[in-house]
Design a protein around this motif. Sequence first.
Motif, PDB file in Angstrom:
ATOM      1  N   ALA A  12       0.825  -1.214   0.000  1.00  0.00           N
ATOM      2  CA  ALA A  12       0.000   0.000   0.000  1.00  0.00           C
ATOM      3  C   ALA A  12       0.857   1.261   0.000  1.00  0.00           C
ATOM      4  CB  ALA A  12      -0.933  -0.006   1.211  1.00  0.00           C
ATOM      5  N   ILE A  13       1.934   1.265   0.782  1.00  0.00           N
ATOM      6  CA  ILE A  13       2.748   2.483   0.865  1.00  0.00           C
ATOM      7  C   ILE A  13       3.748   2.588  -0.280  1.00  0.00           C
ATOM      8  CG2 ILE A  13       2.506   2.652   3.361  1.00  0.00           C
ATOM      9  CD1 ILE A  13       5.259   1.470   3.678  1.00  0.00           C
ATOM     10  N   GLU A  14       4.018   1.458  -0.962  1.00  0.00           N
ATOM     11  CA  GLU A  14       4.949   1.494  -2.092  1.00  0.00           C
ATOM     12  C   GLU A  14       4.239   1.693  -3.425  1.00  0.00           C
ATOM     13  OE1 GLU A  14       7.156  -2.119  -1.830  1.00  0.00           O
ATOM     14  OE2 GLU A  14       8.401  -1.442  -0.145  1.00  0.00           O
ATOM     15  N   ASP A  15       2.912   1.673  -3.405  1.00  0.00           N
ATOM     16  CA  ASP A  15       2.129   1.862  -4.627  1.00  0.00           C
ATOM     17  C   ASP A  15       2.355   3.276  -5.175  1.00  0.00           C
ATOM     18  OD1 ASP A  15       0.288   2.092  -6.635  1.00  0.00           O
ATOM     19  OD2 ASP A  15      -1.425   1.402  -5.446  1.00  0.00           O
ATOM     20  N   PRO A  16       2.829   3.399  -6.424  1.00  0.00           N
ATOM     21  CA  PRO A  16       3.076   4.733  -7.003  1.00  0.00           C
ATOM     22  C   PRO A  16       1.825   5.601  -7.051  1.00  0.00           C
ATOM     23  CG  PRO A  16       4.087   3.011  -8.348  1.00  0.00           C
ATOM     24  CD  PRO A  16       3.203   2.327  -7.362  1.00  0.00           C
ATOM     25  N   GLN A  17       0.649   4.967  -7.063  1.00  0.00           N
ATOM     26  CA  GLN A  17      -0.603   5.715  -7.147  1.00  0.00           C
ATOM     27  C   GLN A  17      -1.174   6.076  -5.776  1.00  0.00           C
ATOM     28  OE1 GLN A  17      -1.542   6.601 -10.181  1.00  0.00           O
ATOM     29  NE2 GLN A  17       0.195   5.443 -11.006  1.00  0.00           N
ATOM     30  N   THR A  18      -0.451   5.753  -4.715  1.00  0.00           N
ATOM     31  CA  THR A  18      -0.979   6.003  -3.379  1.00  0.00           C
ATOM     32  C   THR A  18      -1.153   7.494  -3.113  1.00  0.00           C
ATOM     33  OG1 THR A  18      -0.648   5.610  -1.014  1.00  0.00           O
ATOM     34  CG2 THR A  18       1.313   6.068  -2.318  1.00  0.00           C
ATOM     35  N   ASP A  19      -2.185   7.820  -2.334  1.00  0.00           N
ATOM     36  CA  ASP A  19      -2.402   9.217  -1.956  1.00  0.00           C
ATOM     37  C   ASP A  19      -1.969   9.470  -0.511  1.00  0.00           C
ATOM     38  OD1 ASP A  19      -4.311   7.737  -0.678  1.00  0.00           O
ATOM     39  OD2 ASP A  19      -6.032   8.952  -1.312  1.00  0.00           O
ATOM     40  N   VAL A  20      -1.212   8.511   0.052  1.00  0.00           N
ATOM     41  CA  VAL A  20      -0.718   8.667   1.419  1.00  0.00           C
ATOM     42  C   VAL A  20       0.358   9.750   1.446  1.00  0.00           C
ATOM     43  CG1 VAL A  20       0.407   7.520   3.359  1.00  0.00           C
ATOM     44  CG2 VAL A  20      -1.191   6.246   1.911  1.00  0.00           C
ATOM     45  N   ALA A  21       0.260  10.658   2.398  1.00  0.00           N
ATOM     46  CA  ALA A  21       1.236  11.744   2.515  1.00  0.00           C
ATOM     47  C   ALA A  21       2.632  11.171   2.735  1.00  0.00           C
ATOM     48  CB  ALA A  21       0.857  12.660   3.675  1.00  0.00           C
ATOM     49  N   PRO A  22       3.656  11.776   2.137  1.00  0.00           N
ATOM     50  CA  PRO A  22       5.026  11.253   2.244  1.00  0.00           C
ATOM     51  C   PRO A  22       5.495  11.060   3.684  1.00  0.00           C
ATOM     52  CG  PRO A  22       4.913  12.916   0.527  1.00  0.00           C
ATOM     53  CD  PRO A  22       3.590  12.937   1.220  1.00  0.00           C
ATOM     54  N   HIS A  23       5.173  12.003   4.583  1.00  0.00           N
ATOM     55  CA  HIS A  23       5.668  11.864   5.953  1.00  0.00           C
ATOM     56  C   HIS A  23       4.967  10.721   6.689  1.00  0.00           C
ATOM     57  CE1 HIS A  23       2.052  14.291   6.675  1.00  0.00           C
ATOM     58  NE2 HIS A  23       2.136  13.988   7.958  1.00  0.00           N
ATOM     59  N   ILE A  24       3.698  10.452   6.343  1.00  0.00           N
ATOM     60  CA  ILE A  24       2.994   9.312   6.939  1.00  0.00           C
ATOM     61  C   ILE A  24       3.539   8.010   6.366  1.00  0.00           C
ATOM     62  CG2 ILE A  24       0.767   8.152   7.176  1.00  0.00           C
ATOM     63  CD1 ILE A  24       1.056  10.684   8.869  1.00  0.00           C
ATOM     64  N   ARG A  25       3.826   8.008   5.070  1.00  0.00           N
ATOM     65  CA  ARG A  25       4.403   6.820   4.434  1.00  0.00           C
ATOM     66  C   ARG A  25       5.754   6.476   5.071  1.00  0.00           C
ATOM     67  NH1 ARG A  25       3.717   8.290  -0.520  1.00  0.00           N
ATOM     68  NH2 ARG A  25       5.790   9.110  -0.950  1.00  0.00           N
ATOM     69  N   SER A  26       6.545   7.508   5.363  1.00  0.00           N
ATOM     70  CA  SER A  26       7.848   7.290   5.990  1.00  0.00           C
ATOM     71  C   SER A  26       7.698   6.709   7.393  1.00  0.00           C
ATOM     72  CB  SER A  26       8.619   8.611   6.051  1.00  0.00           C
ATOM     73  OG  SER A  26       9.846   8.455   6.726  1.00  0.00           O
TER      74      SER A  26
END
Length: 241
Positions: A85-99
């Motif tokens: 989910a966090i590595e999906d290029p189409q994700t709309d997760v904010a970068p700092h949350i993904r990190s």
Amino acid sequence: MVYFECGLCNETVKKPKLAKHLQRCGSHTVSCIDCSKVFAWNEWESHTSCMSEAQKYQGNLYQGKESSNKGQVKQDTWVDGVRRAIEDPQTDVAPHIRSLVQKLLGFDNIPRKQKPFGNFVKNSLKIWDQSKIDAMWNVVASASSKPDGKPPGKAGQAVPEPGKPPAKEAKSWPGWKRAIDDELTVGAMPWKRLCVRVVQRYLASGNAGDNDELELKALSSIPEDYCCAKTPNVQLSGSSG
């Protein structure tokens, strides 16, 4: 828990503590203790799990304990879903949350229920901002596993490759000296790493014992002519480099 060896100082470090270690040490590479794969400073975070020593040395005959494997397989599947989910290029997760979620995946036994998850994040990542915790929970709660296309097999048991006959017997414990020689056939390595790998192989062969005592046993089994006074490395007698 995944352990890494620093490429500069050869210290063995748990994954959650590796980022601080690299900032202090300045190394550009690390290697996984279990699989020996080398990672650049910006690649190691994605390495969240690895084959066990039992899988490594027993090959297709490896069979995990079903009672413990069922929960672990379910947890691993869930973690894989979060990672996708966090590595999906189409994700709309904010970068700092993904990190933050990426860092969280470096820990074992992440709770899959919201309240324990929140407490786990506070204790593990020292994050107290409830909005960030809620955003992280939304990511992991919505993640779902996808079929990997592999044929189903018994939990903890590897599926033999098509056309390849299964091995007839698992590798047994060859003895301390032989195990040391086997590990050093790939080349010289620091004595600490050698002891850790030999002990892991000893335990994977069905033996038991205290890790610290076994590492001392492994250390005392290294022939004197394998050691060099100028470096912490150990190598087979007669080898150069």
